[in-house]
Write an enzyme that holds these catalytic residues in place. Structure first.
Site, PDB file in Angstrom:
ATOM      1  N   TYR A  98      75.251  43.947 114.072  1.00 14.68           N
ATOM      2  CA  TYR A  98      76.012  44.060 112.827  1.00 14.68           C
ATOM      3  C   TYR A  98      77.359  44.736 113.044  1.00 14.68           C
ATOM      4  CZ  TYR A  98      72.111  42.352 110.085  1.00 14.68           C
ATOM      5  OH  TYR A  98      71.128  41.554 109.549  1.00 14.68           O
ATOM      6  N   GLU A 140      64.900  43.906 108.019  1.00 13.80           N
ATOM      7  CA  GLU A 140      64.491  43.311 109.290  1.00 13.80           C
ATOM      8  C   GLU A 140      63.635  44.281 110.103  1.00 13.80           C
ATOM      9  OE1 GLU A 140      68.369  42.117 110.670  1.00 13.80           O
ATOM     10  OE2 GLU A 140      68.588  40.922 108.833  1.00 13.80           O
TER      11      GLU A 140
END
Length: 402
Positions: A98, A140
């Site tokens: 990310y 996640e």
């Protein structure tokens, strides 16, 4: 949630950012792949990048998330992100990735909007991004924990034990562990990712629903060969490769099961609506219901080009016949075929009007986006609650971008 200062800036700049999101996401992917070309060859879907579908899906997700923050400032719009988190988990995405996305995405915002992006604007949209990213990272991580694996460690080798030609364009594969151990638990409606190495050396990944119920020794996926617009030349890289090359005894890299199109417990009436290869998760649900809740009311709607193109046609009829309170409603564009006869077969586009689903019905949709949007609109008109209508798409989720 979003700070008051950032909320004011985002609200003021959302029209400009939203209007340019298509260009922003295009610049984002271009720069990221220039720095990390292996991502395009080993993680991202090259076909969706070429068509622009992935850019549209990302733009739609960012716009939906930012809009939700403005409309409901006291909440984090996690509902927008659940499907993305499951997709990411099936690909083995980890938290460190990310940071790379943040650098290129926020850099693309600055590049496209120029002087509009003051330090205050950059800070506000950085806050939006990390609210979205951290929500996904947390989801996640929870999915990985539930699967009892380290973050991203979702891949394992599976062997093709059987191959069946279902239609001219659909083939099914039974998958088992090479050591003979069971495939593993999953929830009806979930999917797995399959990785294939293509002739040019690139690795490409696609998702396929598990099309039988849990509890078997093997898993089954069904792969439709994607074709170009003229219907002749194979277009789907992975589906074409699997059709041409995958045989019993071969091994594939397959992920653990993920997905949020999950069959709920209880006795609420169900409506399962599918089109084309979207029938696959419905088969798993129906087989599971026959074991755990055979009396549950179920209306099954399926649309296809013709009986010849309907993958698992006989199996679908058999699964419905196992449930005493289930009904089957088939819709074919072409019915001039001996197997198109019967009270449950109709010609034309799928229509749920004759079914008249009762309020409280829980609906599951899987198939091409136009089909699902039409069915959803009809279900809402029949009084179903939006929270009770669930859908699954394979590839980029363009529902929010159109």
């Amino acid at each position: 949630m979003l700070s008051d200062q950032s909320a004011r800036v985002v609200r003021a700049t959302l029209p400009a950012v939203g209007a340019s999101l298509g260009t922003i996401t295009e610049v984002f992917y271009r720069h990221m792949f220039e720095e990390r070309p292996e991502l395009l060859r080993g993680l991202f879907n090259r076909a969706n990048q070429a068509s622009g579908a992935q850019r549209d899906a990302l733009a739609g997700a960012v716009a939906a998330f930012a809009t939700a923050l403005m409309e409901h400032p006291g909440e984090r719009p996690d509902a927008v992100l659940g499907r993305i988190a499951n997709k990411h988990a099936s690909l083995g995405i980890t938290a460190d990735q990310y940071t790379l996305v943040a650098r290129h995405l926020l850099g693309a915002v600055a590049e496209v909007l120029g002087d509009v992006v003051t330090p205050a604007v950059a800070a506000a949209w950085d806050e939006v991004y990390w609210l979205m990213a951290n929500a996904l990272i947390a989801m996640e991580a929870r999915l990985y924990a539930e699967a009892r694996v380290e973050d991203g460690a979702v891949w394992h080798t599976m062997e093709i034990t059987e191959r069946h030609e279902e239609t001219p364009d659909a083939v099914s594969f039974d998958l088992g562990h090479p050591d003979g151990s069971p495939g593993g638990a999953f929830v009806p409606g979930q999917y797995v990712s399959v990785q294939a190495q293509l002739p040019d050396g690139a690795y490409q990944i696609r998702q396929y629903s598990l099309s039988t119920a849990p509890g078997r020794e093997t898993w089954r996926i069904t792969v439709k060969r994607e074709r170009s617009a003229d219907g002749r030349v194979p277009e789907g890289e992975v589906s074409s490769w699997l059709h041409a090359n995958a045989r019993p005894g071969d091994t594939l890299q397959v992920s653990l099961p993920f997905g949020d199109l999950l069959l709920p417990e209880g006795d609420s009436p169900l409506l399962l609506a599918s089109a084309g290869i979207g029938v696959t998760p419905m088969l798993a649900m129906l087989e599971h219901l026959a074991t755990v809740s055979p009396e549950r009311p179920v209306a099954v709607v399926h649309a296809d080009r013709s009986p010849v193109h309907h993958a698992h046609r006989l199996e679908l009829s058999e699964r419905v016949a196992q449930l005493p309170n289930a009904s089957l409603h088939l819709w074919y564009e072409v019915t001039d075929h001996p197997d198109a006869a019967g009270d449950h077969v109709n010609e034309g586009w799928a229509d749920i009007t004759p079914i008249s689903p009762a309020p409280g019905t829980i609906a599951f949709l899987c198939g091409p986006l136009p089909f699902m949007k039409t069915v959803r609109t009809d279900l809402l008109a029949h009084g179903l609650s939006p929270r009770d209508i669930h859908y699954e798409v394979f590839g980029p989720d363009l529902w929010l971008s159109k």
